[in-house]
Design a protein around this motif. Structure first.
Motif, PDB file in Angstrom:
ATOM      1  N   ALA A 311       1.432   3.521  82.603  1.00 27.86           N
ATOM      2  CA  ALA A 311       1.538   5.180  82.241  1.00 27.86           C
ATOM      3  C   ALA A 311       0.478   6.079  82.883  1.00 27.86           C
ATOM      4  O   ALA A 311       0.877   7.183  83.303  1.00 27.86           O
ATOM      5  CB  ALA A 311       1.667   5.304  80.750  1.00 27.86           C
ATOM      6  N   LEU A 312      -0.610   5.639  82.994  1.00 24.51           N
ATOM      7  CA  LEU A 312      -1.920   6.158  83.251  1.00 24.51           C
ATOM      8  C   LEU A 312      -1.733   6.286  84.828  1.00 24.51           C
ATOM      9  O   LEU A 312      -1.933   7.472  85.268  1.00 24.51           O
ATOM     10  CB  LEU A 312      -3.132   5.256  82.905  1.00 24.51           C
ATOM     11  CG  LEU A 312      -4.324   5.777  83.424  1.00 24.51           C
ATOM     12  CD1 LEU A 312      -4.759   7.408  82.952  1.00 24.51           C
ATOM     13  CD2 LEU A 312      -5.724   5.080  83.365  1.00 24.51           C
ATOM     14  N   HIS A 313      -1.316   5.364  85.567  1.00 15.95           N
ATOM     15  CA  HIS A 313      -0.943   5.359  86.980  1.00 15.95           C
ATOM     16  C   HIS A 313       0.003   6.655  87.524  1.00 15.95           C
ATOM     17  O   HIS A 313      -0.334   7.431  88.288  1.00 15.95           O
ATOM     18  CB  HIS A 313      -0.327   4.167  87.582  1.00 15.95           C
ATOM     19  CG  HIS A 313      -0.323   4.112  88.995  1.00 15.95           C
ATOM     20  ND1 HIS A 313      -1.212   4.204  89.994  1.00 15.95           N
ATOM     21  CD2 HIS A 313       1.026   4.114  89.770  1.00 15.95           C
ATOM     22  CE1 HIS A 313      -0.650   4.251  91.070  1.00 15.95           C
ATOM     23  NE2 HIS A 313       0.557   3.936  90.886  1.00 15.95           N
ATOM     24  N   LYS A 314       1.110   6.566  86.563  1.00 18.56           N
ATOM     25  CA  LYS A 314       2.247   7.594  86.907  1.00 18.56           C
ATOM     26  C   LYS A 314       1.840   8.928  86.427  1.00 18.56           C
ATOM     27  O   LYS A 314       1.837  10.082  87.133  1.00 18.56           O
ATOM     28  CB  LYS A 314       3.447   7.515  86.003  1.00 18.56           C
ATOM     29  CG  LYS A 314       4.166   6.227  86.393  1.00 18.56           C
ATOM     30  CD  LYS A 314       5.410   5.871  85.818  1.00 18.56           C
ATOM     31  CE  LYS A 314       6.198   4.905  86.548  1.00 18.56           C
ATOM     32  NZ  LYS A 314       7.654   4.747  85.930  1.00 18.56           N
ATOM     33  N   ALA A 315       0.818   9.229  85.247  1.00 20.69           N
ATOM     34  CA  ALA A 315       0.326  10.460  85.086  1.00 20.69           C
ATOM     35  C   ALA A 315      -0.728  10.891  86.038  1.00 20.69           C
ATOM     36  O   ALA A 315      -0.750  12.070  86.411  1.00 20.69           O
ATOM     37  CB  ALA A 315      -0.292  10.366  83.477  1.00 20.69           C
ATOM     38  N   ARG A 316      -1.233  10.150  86.750  1.00 27.73           N
ATOM     39  CA  ARG A 316      -2.278  10.563  87.855  1.00 27.73           C
ATOM     40  C   ARG A 316      -1.517  10.959  89.041  1.00 27.73           C
ATOM     41  O   ARG A 316      -1.872  11.854  89.789  1.00 27.73           O
ATOM     42  CB  ARG A 316      -3.168   9.314  88.101  1.00 27.73           C
ATOM     43  CG  ARG A 316      -4.466   9.303  86.987  1.00 27.73           C
ATOM     44  CD  ARG A 316      -5.386   8.204  87.191  1.00 27.73           C
ATOM     45  NE  ARG A 316      -6.316   8.102  86.256  1.00 27.73           N
ATOM     46  CZ  ARG A 316      -6.960   6.939  85.965  1.00 27.73           C
ATOM     47  NH1 ARG A 316      -6.946   5.924  86.618  1.00 27.73           N
ATOM     48  NH2 ARG A 316      -8.254   7.051  85.056  1.00 27.73           N
ATOM     49  N   GLN A 317      -0.636  10.185  89.287  1.00 29.45           N
ATOM     50  CA  GLN A 317       0.348  10.570  90.528  1.00 29.45           C
ATOM     51  C   GLN A 317       1.019  12.044  90.269  1.00 29.45           C
ATOM     52  O   GLN A 317       1.310  12.703  91.260  1.00 29.45           O
ATOM     53  CB  GLN A 317       1.614   9.535  90.553  1.00 29.45           C
ATOM     54  CG  GLN A 317       0.875   8.160  91.356  1.00 29.45           C
ATOM     55  CD  GLN A 317       2.052   7.085  91.543  1.00 29.45           C
ATOM     56  OE1 GLN A 317       3.273   7.107  90.864  1.00 29.45           O
ATOM     57  NE2 GLN A 317       2.098   6.479  92.684  1.00 29.45           N
ATOM     58  N   GLN A 318       1.497  12.189  89.080  1.00 25.03           N
ATOM     59  CA  GLN A 318       2.060  13.478  88.962  1.00 25.03           C
ATOM     60  C   GLN A 318       0.963  14.635  88.297  1.00 25.03           C
ATOM     61  O   GLN A 318       1.495  15.542  88.057  1.00 25.03           O
ATOM     62  CB  GLN A 318       3.080  13.317  87.778  1.00 25.03           C
ATOM     63  CG  GLN A 318       4.334  12.309  88.190  1.00 25.03           C
ATOM     64  CD  GLN A 318       5.224  12.199  86.876  1.00 25.03           C
ATOM     65  OE1 GLN A 318       5.314  12.969  85.896  1.00 25.03           O
ATOM     66  NE2 GLN A 318       5.975  10.978  87.186  1.00 25.03           N
ATOM     67  N   GLU A 319      -0.415  14.286  88.552  1.00 30.17           N
ATOM     68  CA  GLU A 319      -1.421  15.036  88.292  1.00 30.17           C
ATOM     69  C   GLU A 319      -1.239  15.891  86.877  1.00 30.17           C
ATOM     70  O   GLU A 319      -1.310  16.960  86.734  1.00 30.17           O
ATOM     71  CB  GLU A 319      -1.298  16.344  89.362  1.00 30.17           C
ATOM     72  CG  GLU A 319      -1.682  15.693  90.758  1.00 30.17           C
ATOM     73  CD  GLU A 319      -1.739  16.713  91.831  1.00 30.17           C
ATOM     74  OE1 GLU A 319      -1.465  18.001  91.508  1.00 30.17           O
ATOM     75  OE2 GLU A 319      -2.229  16.541  92.878  1.00 30.17           O
ATOM     76  N   ALA A 324      -3.220  12.096  81.528  1.00 31.90           N
ATOM     77  CA  ALA A 324      -3.972  11.023  82.127  1.00 31.90           C
ATOM     78  C   ALA A 324      -5.373  10.685  81.387  1.00 31.90           C
ATOM     79  O   ALA A 324      -5.844   9.759  81.266  1.00 31.90           O
ATOM     80  CB  ALA A 324      -4.401  11.365  83.587  1.00 31.90           C
ATOM     81  N   ASN A 325      -5.800  11.786  81.029  1.00 30.90           N
ATOM     82  CA  ASN A 325      -7.148  11.915  80.242  1.00 30.90           C
ATOM     83  C   ASN A 325      -7.035  11.180  78.909  1.00 30.90           C
ATOM     84  O   ASN A 325      -7.572  10.213  78.455  1.00 30.90           O
ATOM     85  CB  ASN A 325      -7.692  13.398  79.967  1.00 30.90           C
ATOM     86  CG  ASN A 325      -9.134  12.978  79.270  1.00 30.90           C
ATOM     87  OD1 ASN A 325      -9.940  12.356  79.665  1.00 30.90           O
ATOM     88  ND2 ASN A 325      -9.211  13.750  78.293  1.00 30.90           N
ATOM     89  N   ALA A 326      -5.949  11.256  78.191  1.00 33.47           N
ATOM     90  CA  ALA A 326      -5.392  10.915  76.850  1.00 33.47           C
ATOM     91  C   ALA A 326      -5.159   9.216  76.931  1.00 33.47           C
ATOM     92  O   ALA A 326      -5.924   8.234  76.368  1.00 33.47           O
ATOM     93  CB  ALA A 326      -4.300  11.284  76.008  1.00 33.47           C
ATOM     94  N   LEU A 327      -4.738   8.780  78.204  1.00 32.30           N
ATOM     95  CA  LEU A 327      -4.184   7.589  78.484  1.00 32.30           C
ATOM     96  C   LEU A 327      -5.375   6.493  78.708  1.00 32.30           C
ATOM     97  O   LEU A 327      -5.741   5.607  78.676  1.00 32.30           O
ATOM     98  CB  LEU A 327      -3.270   7.377  79.598  1.00 32.30           C
ATOM     99  CG  LEU A 327      -1.613   7.712  78.990  1.00 32.30           C
ATOM    100  CD1 LEU A 327      -0.726   7.731  80.231  1.00 32.30           C
ATOM    101  CD2 LEU A 327      -1.181   6.809  78.065  1.00 32.30           C
ATOM    102  N   SER A 328      -6.509   7.390  79.603  1.00 30.56           N
ATOM    103  CA  SER A 328      -7.566   6.741  79.989  1.00 30.56           C
ATOM    104  C   SER A 328      -8.228   6.234  78.762  1.00 30.56           C
ATOM    105  O   SER A 328      -9.052   5.405  78.720  1.00 30.56           O
ATOM    106  CB  SER A 328      -8.367   7.763  80.945  1.00 30.56           C
ATOM    107  OG  SER A 328      -9.764   7.006  81.246  1.00 30.56           O
ATOM    108  N   ARG A 329      -8.412   7.213  77.538  1.00 33.21           N
ATOM    109  CA  ARG A 329      -9.287   7.036  76.516  1.00 33.21           C
ATOM    110  C   ARG A 329      -8.542   5.793  75.764  1.00 33.21           C
ATOM    111  O   ARG A 329      -9.204   5.059  75.330  1.00 33.21           O
ATOM    112  CB  ARG A 329      -9.222   8.101  75.525  1.00 33.21           C
ATOM    113  CG  ARG A 329     -10.187   9.138  76.196  1.00 33.21           C
ATOM    114  CD  ARG A 329     -10.283  10.413  75.221  1.00 33.21           C
ATOM    115  NE  ARG A 329     -11.042  11.637  75.806  1.00 33.21           N
ATOM    116  CZ  ARG A 329     -12.440  11.616  75.548  1.00 33.21           C
ATOM    117  NH1 ARG A 329     -12.813  10.762  74.619  1.00 33.21           N
ATOM    118  NH2 ARG A 329     -13.041  12.542  75.962  1.00 33.21           N
ATOM    119  N   ALA A 330      -7.012   5.753  75.757  1.00 28.34           N
ATOM    120  CA  ALA A 330      -6.425   4.607  75.091  1.00 28.34           C
ATOM    121  C   ALA A 330      -6.821   3.519  75.841  1.00 28.34           C
ATOM    122  O   ALA A 330      -6.868   2.389  75.110  1.00 28.34           O
ATOM    123  CB  ALA A 330      -4.728   5.090  75.119  1.00 28.34           C
TER     124      ALA A 330
END
Length: 508
Positions: A311-319, A324-330
């Motif tokens: 999910a983090l990878h896709k969030a970063r792709q879609q900017e 992305a920040n929330a998933l990074s913390r997770a």
């Protein structure tokens, strides 16, 4: 003819006078020698009396004191000038006056009074416990003309008795087994709790070897403990196994101290044994539960982390910056949970005897830098600095040493103020490599340092109450280094930070 007889008579008379004079001289010399010997004996006797630690007193039949030695002054407080010529009643407390009459009657019947314990009065009004030995003073006809008393001060003895009685009461009422033995491991005392814990009565154990309660596979513990005590090291809370009379094994925690004589030489050992069987069984059940839960959590947590990473990878792709920040913390939190579960499983494997080392030669500096990089990703609040050599090979289990470093750096991060420096260093000599982790954190008290590496132990203070943790990280570090025949050391002062260090064998 007449003149000749007269001369002979005069000569004979002169010879008689000469013989008498010689005899008188001999008698005079003998008298002088006798007086000299008597004086020498008297001097020796006076010296003995004056140097005695006991009061030596004489009195006449009217109770008037006629002699008084130095020890009498020390015990009763009166000088010889103050007391000689005074009545002995000056030393006798009210209510005990009849003792003198009773003692004199015994002496008149030819009965010597030995070790009569009573109380006497000092000059300052305080009472002193004394033991009296009383003998008659006889004249040439065998008649009693006075009394000689030897008084021994029992104050120290009485205090020792009180202390001994208190100690006996404490020992007998203790819930712990309190046992003493000589240097040949022969039991010399055995309290009630020892009987309750081990099943043997005092009569069955005193005079027997302590090996009677030690399982055969643990006989080597005794000489090892004695060796430590001879070096002046007290043995505290040594956990081991002992054997009951019925053959059952129990877990005990031993505190062992040397018994010393007046010269400071060790003459025996005192052991306090606490039965910790119930605690050990509860701990074992808890460990089994933790191991089970940790194992069951590991699989779903691994899947959860994989989903988060996707999910983090896709969030970063879609900017999608917020997501992305929330998933990074997770992801960081899942890493922390993975580490915690890994620690629990490692402890469980170690205590089951399943933790094995895979020794290899590896670059410890490369491992340290890798651990620093991982720790910096998890928390960027603390600068982590490396100091020391740039390449160094050691022999060890790289995965488990990595676990050691992760725990030590993680602890430094948890207990340090924001932006507090953490310094990892590595130095080497011909045989060993020393790794240390230094922080600028809250520090650790001497009391807490002694228990820091026990399982589930956490420092309890205002500064640590909001810091999360289970108290197994340093326990795990200690176990892993123990398998490497090394040990973790700590230097710390409250408010000034801590330094943890350990050694590994250098690889050729």
């Amino acid at each position: 003819m007449k003149d000749s007889k007269e001369i002979s008579r005069l000569i004979a008379e002169f010879e008689k006078q000469e013989q008498a004079l010689v005899l008188d001289n001999l008698l005079f010399k003998e008298t002088v020698d006798t007086l000299r010997i008597a004086e020498e004996k008297s001097a020796v006797l006076n010296s003995i009396v004056e140097s005695s630690d006991d009061a030596i007193i004489s009195k006449d039949l009217n109770g008037i004191i006629t002699s008084w030695n130095t020890a009498a002054y020390k015990i009763f407080g009166y000088t010889s000038e103050e007391i000689v010529g005074e009545s002995i009643l000056k030393l006798i407390p009210r209510g005990r006056e009849d003792e003198e009459t009773h003692i004199l009657n015994q002496l008149r019947q030819g009965i010597r009074v030995d070790h009569f314990e009573t109380r006497r009065l000092r000059k300052d009004g305080n009472l002193v416990d004394v033991s009296l030995t009383i003998s008659p003073i006889l004249n040439e006809e065998g008649s009693i003309i006075g009394v000689s008393k030897i008084a021994r001060d029992l104050t120290a003895h009485r205090k020792a008795e009180v202390v001994s009685e208190r100690l006996s009461a404490i020992i007998n009422s203790s819930d712990d087994a309190i046992i003493s033995k000589d240097l040949n491991s022969i039991v010399t005392s055995w309290n009630d709790s020892a009987e309750r814990i081990f099943g043997y009565t005092a009569a069955e154990m005193i005079g027997e070897s302590i090996l009677k309660i030690i399982p055969p596979d643990r006989y080597t513990e005794e000489p090892r403990i004695l060796s430590q005590l001879k070096q002046g090291n007290r043995v505290d809370h040594f956990e081991t196994v002992r054997m009951r009379k019925d053959g059952g094994l129990i877990y005990v925690s031993l505190t062992i101290s040397p018994i010393k004589d007046r010269n400071g030489d060790i003459v025996g050992l005192s052991k306090i044994a606490r039965d910790i069987t119930e605690n050990k069984l509860m701990e074992k059940k808890k460990d089994e539960f933790i191991g089970f839960v940790s194992h069951e959590l590991k699989t779903p947590l691994t899947s959860l982390r994989s989903y988060v990473q996707i999910a983090l990878h896709k969030a970063r792709q879609q900017e999608l910056d917020f997501i992305a920040n929330a998933l990074s913390r997770a992801e960081i939190q899942t890493k922390k949970m993975e580490k915690m579960i890994s620690d629990f499983l490692s402890v469980s494997r170690f205590e089951e005897g399943k933790m094995q080392l895979e020794i290899s030669r590896f670059d410890i500096v490369g491992l340290l830098k890798s651990c620093i990089e991982d720790a910096s990703i998890l928390s960027s609040r603390h600068p982590i600095i490396y100091e020391g050599i740039q390449e160094c090979y050691v022999n060890g289990d790289i995965e488990k040493i990595s676990l050691v470093m992760t725990n030590l750096i993680g602890n430094a991060q948890k207990y340090s103020p924001e932006q507090g420096n953490i310094t990892v260093s590595c130095i080497a000599n011909d045989k060993n490599v020393t790794i240390s982790i230094q922080d600028e954190g809250i520090g650790i008290s001497e009391k807490d340092q002694k228990q820091l590496f026990q399982k589930f132990y956490r420092v309890n203070s205002e500064k640590t109450r909001f810091i999360s943790g289970f108290g197994i990280g340093l326990y795990l570090v200690s176990m892993i280094l123990d398998l490497h025949e090394s040990n973790i050391r700590v230097k710390s002062c409250q408010g000034e930070g801590s330094t943890f260090c350990f050694d590994l064998p250098a690889a050729v």
